[in-house]
Scaffold this active site. Structure first.
Site, PDB file in Angstrom:
ATOM      1  N   CYS A  53       0.667  -1.187   0.095  1.00  0.00           N
ATOM      2  CA  CYS A  53      -0.396  -0.102  -0.403  1.00  0.00           C
ATOM      3  C   CYS A  53       0.972   1.367   0.024  1.00  0.00           C
ATOM      4  O   CYS A  53       0.399   2.166  -0.524  1.00  0.00           O
ATOM      5  CB  CYS A  53      -0.990   0.489   1.546  1.00  0.00           C
ATOM      6  SG  CYS A  53      -2.015  -1.479   1.545  1.00  0.00           S
ATOM      7  N   ARG A 136      -7.911  -4.314  -3.329  1.00  0.00           N
ATOM      8  CA  ARG A 136      -7.564  -3.329  -3.853  1.00  0.00           C
ATOM      9  C   ARG A 136      -8.424  -2.903  -4.687  1.00  0.00           C
ATOM     10  O   ARG A 136      -8.095  -3.623  -6.429  1.00  0.00           O
ATOM     11  CB  ARG A 136      -5.791  -3.363  -4.232  1.00  0.00           C
ATOM     12  CG  ARG A 136      -5.106  -4.447  -2.787  1.00  0.00           C
ATOM     13  CD  ARG A 136      -3.591  -4.089  -4.385  1.00  0.00           C
ATOM     14  NE  ARG A 136      -2.573  -5.042  -3.082  1.00  0.00           N
ATOM     15  CZ  ARG A 136      -2.203  -4.879  -1.747  1.00  0.00           C
ATOM     16  NH1 ARG A 136      -2.835  -3.146  -2.058  1.00  0.00           N
ATOM     17  NH2 ARG A 136      -1.518  -4.576  -0.862  1.00  0.00           N
TER      18      ARG A 136
END
Ligand code: BEZ
Length: 237
Positions: A53, A136
């Site tokens: 991330c 995601r």
């Protein structure tokens, strides 16, 4: 409940983006109303203070101006709280250097969603992957608030942000020039025109009667579309 697993909603391409109000690192937002007139990429990430991330946020923040030039705003989300978001973004700016990126300030809003209200509305929770972290997800929403593209990646796979930029350019090119874009299309490549809608048009195209077309067969015709013309229409000066 089904098999002890909660069933979450999945918005679909062509539908209105689900409405929500949220607290973000840039103040409150009213979604998608606050973004009317702009394209938006609403994306989720699994958790703050995680390496994949972090690499994604640094990349997205570095490319933000490029997306903004194409009239596209970025909005992130994870099921972490606001103070975690703030601390993580401060750490990124102050301490993290990655692939030549450093001192990176994330100035687009990052939604706090501890209750998972937004994540559940947008189908970002996939219990087979994780019960506690969003996958995601990427939702591309047009200036009218309609979902135009949805892409999902699992927890372990960082996104390709050049591809997300290509998606924004391709969607706008399709709208602006009433064409479709073939595999791996990039501005400057030939585009696809609508398939012939009648036997007469099919014959005319195969007989070479429509100027500027190159037909592989009656249903598969392309034409040139100048790169500068495309980018001139899409990119803000
Ligand atoms: C990461 O961003 O590094 C990550 C997050 C959740 C699971 C695995 C990796």
């Amino acid at each position: 409940m089904e098999n002890n697993q909660e069933v979450y909603a999945m918005p679909r391409i062509g539908e209105k983006a689900p409405v929500f109000k949220a607290v973000t690192t840039q103040g409150e937002i009213n979604f998608p109303a606050d973004y009317s007139g702009s394209w938006v990429i609403l994306f989720s990430h699994p958790a703050d203070f995680t390496p994949v991330c972090t690499s994604e946020f640094m990349t997205f923040a570095t490319m933000e101006k490029q997306f903004n030039q194409a009239n596209c705003k970025l909005v992130g989300l994870s099921v972490d709280g606001l103070y975690s978001h703030i601390a993580w973004l401060r750490t990124i700016k102050e301490k993290i250097e990655y692939k030549g990126m450093k001192d990176v300030e994330v100035t687009f809003p990052l939604i706090e969603d501890i209750t998972m209200e937004v994540a559940k509305k947008y189908g970002m929770m996939m219990p087979g992957e994780s019960n506690t972290k969003a996958v995601r997800a990427v939702f591309v929403i047009d200036p009218q608030g309609i979902i135009r593209t949805i892409i999902y990646y699992p927890l372990s796979l960082g996104r390709n942000f050049d591809e997300l930029y290509r998606v924004i350019l391709a969607l706008q090119t399709a709208d602006e020039f009433k064409v479709a874009t073939p595999a791996d299309w990039r501005p400057g490549d030939d585009v696809i025109i609508s398939p012939a809608g009648s036997c007469g048009t099919a014959k005319d195209r195969m007989d070479g009667k429509e100027d500027g077309l190159e037909c592989k067969d009656w249903f598969f015709c392309t034409k040139k579309l100048d790169k500068d013309l495309v980018l001139g229409k899409i990119l803000k000066k």
